[in-house]
Write a protein that holds these residues in place. Sequence first.
Motif, mmCIF file in Angstrom:
data_model
loop_
_atom_site.group_PDB
_atom_site.id
_atom_site.type_symbol
_atom_site.label_atom_id
_atom_site.label_comp_id
_atom_site.label_asym_id
_atom_site.label_seq_id
_atom_site.Cartn_x
_atom_site.Cartn_y
_atom_site.Cartn_z
ATOM 1 N N VAL A 5 -0.310 -6.326 1.344
ATOM 2 C CA VAL A 5 -1.889 -6.851 0.740
ATOM 3 C C VAL A 5 -1.551 -8.001 -0.094
ATOM 4 O O VAL A 5 -0.818 -8.208 -0.991
ATOM 5 C CB VAL A 5 -2.477 -5.708 -0.219
ATOM 6 C CG1 VAL A 5 -3.585 -6.289 -0.686
ATOM 7 C CG2 VAL A 5 -2.666 -4.286 1.033
ATOM 8 N N ASN B 296 -9.926 -6.058 5.641
ATOM 9 C CA ASN B 296 -10.276 -5.960 4.266
ATOM 10 C C ASN B 296 -9.479 -4.959 3.481
ATOM 11 O O ASN B 296 -9.491 -4.001 4.235
ATOM 12 C CB ASN B 296 -11.562 -6.415 3.863
ATOM 13 C CG ASN B 296 -12.170 -7.510 4.269
ATOM 14 O OD1 ASN B 296 -12.101 -8.505 3.369
ATOM 15 N ND2 ASN B 296 -12.711 -7.681 5.676
ATOM 16 N N ILE B 297 -9.219 -4.945 2.261
ATOM 17 C CA ILE B 297 -8.737 -3.753 1.371
ATOM 18 C C ILE B 297 -9.749 -3.557 0.387
ATOM 19 O O ILE B 297 -9.803 -4.715 -0.416
ATOM 20 C CB ILE B 297 -7.258 -3.950 0.873
ATOM 21 C CG1 ILE B 297 -6.294 -3.679 2.380
ATOM 22 C CG2 ILE B 297 -7.072 -2.816 0.037
ATOM 23 C CD1 ILE B 297 -6.036 -2.337 2.560
ATOM 24 N N LEU C 103 -5.491 -6.982 4.061
ATOM 25 C CA LEU C 103 -4.064 -6.380 4.606
ATOM 26 C C LEU C 103 -3.426 -7.197 5.483
ATOM 27 O O LEU C 103 -4.478 -7.621 6.550
ATOM 28 C CB LEU C 103 -4.495 -4.945 5.166
ATOM 29 C CG LEU C 103 -3.540 -4.034 5.900
ATOM 30 C CD1 LEU C 103 -2.327 -3.774 4.639
ATOM 31 C CD2 LEU C 103 -3.952 -2.997 6.381
ATOM 32 N N THR D 78 0.780 -0.965 0.023
ATOM 33 C CA THR D 78 0.073 -0.061 0.225
ATOM 34 C C THR D 78 0.961 1.437 0.278
ATOM 35 O O THR D 78 1.864 1.329 0.803
ATOM 36 C CB THR D 78 -0.861 0.132 1.234
ATOM 37 O OG1 THR D 78 -0.012 -0.203 2.471
ATOM 38 C CG2 THR D 78 -2.059 -1.209 1.233
ATOM 39 N N LEU E 180 -2.405 0.376 -4.477
ATOM 40 C CA LEU E 180 -1.866 -0.844 -4.469
ATOM 41 C C LEU E 180 -0.769 -0.987 -5.595
ATOM 42 O O LEU E 180 -1.080 -0.826 -6.607
ATOM 43 C CB LEU E 180 -2.936 -2.062 -4.528
ATOM 44 C CG LEU E 180 -3.964 -1.948 -3.604
ATOM 45 C CD1 LEU E 180 -4.974 -3.067 -3.745
ATOM 46 C CD2 LEU E 180 -3.549 -2.336 -2.026
ATOM 47 N N LEU F 120 -8.914 -9.186 -1.305
ATOM 48 C CA LEU F 120 -7.652 -8.547 -0.999
ATOM 49 C C LEU F 120 -7.702 -8.345 0.642
ATOM 50 O O LEU F 120 -8.665 -7.762 1.141
ATOM 51 C CB LEU F 120 -7.534 -7.297 -1.839
ATOM 52 C CG LEU F 120 -7.572 -7.291 -3.353
ATOM 53 C CD1 LEU F 120 -7.445 -6.038 -3.819
ATOM 54 C CD2 LEU F 120 -6.305 -8.303 -3.677
ATOM 55 N N ARG G 261 3.832 -4.457 6.578
ATOM 56 C CA ARG G 261 2.437 -4.689 6.120
ATOM 57 C C ARG G 261 2.626 -4.823 4.699
ATOM 58 O O ARG G 261 3.384 -4.232 3.950
ATOM 59 C CB ARG G 261 1.615 -3.485 6.529
ATOM 60 C CG ARG G 261 1.228 -3.559 8.037
ATOM 61 C CD ARG G 261 0.282 -2.442 8.388
ATOM 62 N NE ARG G 261 -0.442 -2.905 9.879
ATOM 63 C CZ ARG G 261 -1.405 -2.090 10.353
ATOM 64 N NH1 ARG G 261 -2.218 -1.248 9.485
ATOM 65 N NH2 ARG G 261 -1.694 -2.433 11.483
#
Lengths: 87, 87, 87, 87, 87
Positions: free
Chosen positions: D41, D9-10, D26, A3, A55, D24, D39
Motif C-alpha cells: 500500500v 483504493n484502501i 493497493l 497489509t 496497515l 492510499l 502487494r
Amino acid sequence: MLTAKVVDNIWSTRKTDLLMGRKLMLLEVIGGGSNEGERLVAVDDVGAGVGERVLVALGSSARRMVGDDMIPTDAAIVGIIDEDCEF
Amino acid sequence: MLTAKVVDNIWSTRKTDLLMGRKLMLLEVIGGGSNEGERLVAVDDVGAGVGERVLVALGSSARRMVGDDMIPTDAAIVGIIDEDCEF
Amino acid sequence: MLTAKVVDNIWSTRKTDLLMGRKLMLLEVIGGGSNEGERLVAVDDVGAGVGERVLVALGSSARRMVGDDMIPTDAAIVGIIDEDCEF
Amino acid sequence: MLTAKVVDNIWSTRKTDLLMGRKLMLLEVIGGGSNEGERLVAVDDVGAGVGERVLVALGSSARRMVGDDMIPTDAAIVGIIDEDCEF
Amino acid sequence: MLTAKVVDNIWSTRKTDLLMGRKLMLLEVIGGGSNEGERLVAVDDVGAGVGERVLVALGSSARRMVGDDMIPTDAAIVGIIDEDCEF
C-alpha cells in the motif's frame, strides 16, 4: 505499507527499557500477493484487535508512528483497514 | 520486528573496531510464516541464550537499540519472547 | 548482518567518484537459511579474501562502516568470521 | 523504485492522524521479474487511477515524496508510467 | 549493492517535479544468486546503456548518489561493471 492480519499478542518480559509499555502484535501479511504469509511483530499504538486487518509501516517510518525516533522498532501499525473494504 | 530463535554465537576476531566487545548471535527466523528459516546475525545487548526466541529490530532501528548511531549494525535483539507465549 | 562468502572482486572503472579507490567484493549469502544463495556487492574495508566468510551490514549502517555518510553504498563488510567458528 | 499496477483504493477510517486525508492505494508489483505479484500500500500524491502502472519509492525515500519527514509511510507513488512505454 | 543488467528506459511524463529531468532505467538483477531476475527502476547519473551490467545502491544510499537528499528515489546506479569482469 504492508497489509496484514493481527494474529496474536507477543509477550516479552525481558526486553529493552525503550520498548517497555508498548503493545506488540504478531502480524501475518495478507493481500493475495506473493509475499502473503510472511510474519512480523509490530508496535500497536492504534488499538488493533486480533483478527483485524491493518496497515503496517516498516523501517525508519515506523519510528515516525511511535512518535520518538529513539525507539528501536522497525514496524508499527498505522491504521486499521475498514471491514467493508474488499481487496 | 522479526521473531527468531538463537542458533549460536558468531566469532569474528578480525572485525571493525566499532563492533569490538559486542556479542554477535546467529539467528533463524521463526513464526510459521513464509519467511521462516532465513538466517541473520544480530548484536545482543539483552543477554539471550542459545535456543531462546527473540525479537529482532532491523535497519537503522537496530542502531537505536545499541545506543550509538555510529555502530555499523543492521540487526539487534530488542527482547526475549516469554517462554509461555505461544504463537 | 548477513553471513556471506566472498566470491570474487568486482571491477568497475566507470563509477561515481564517491566510490573511487574502494575495494568492491561480490558476496554470496551462506548460513543454511532460506535466503542462502542471494548475491550482493559490498565495500570491503576489513581486508577479506576470496573464499573467506564475512559479516555484512546493509542499508544506512553500511555507511557507518565506511566512515563517511556521503558514500553511496548500501553494503559493507564489517568482520571476517573466524575459521574455526562452525555454524 | 518498483514498477507496480494500481489494484484498488484502501480505506482506513481508524488510522493515525498523521495519515489523515492521504490517498492510499493497493499496488501489485509488475515487470516480469521474480518479485512480480508482491502487494503493498502506498500514499498517492500523483493522482494515479486504478489499473495504471506506477513507480513506487520505498523506505525513507517515500517520506521525501510526501514532503514531510514526520509522515509514517514507507511507500509512495512517484510517477505514472507512460501508456506507450513497453517493458 | 546489487548487480543488475539494464533492460530498458522507463518513461514517466506525469511524475513528481523532484524527479524531472532524471534518467530512469529498468534493471534486472543478475549474478547467479537466488535473487536473480528481480526487477527495479533506478536513477542513472552514470550514463549506462541498455544491456550493460551495473552496480545499484538501494535505500537512503541512493540519495547519496543523486547528490540531493530530498530526491525521492530508493535506487541509483553507482557504477558500470567492466566488460571483462567475469562473475
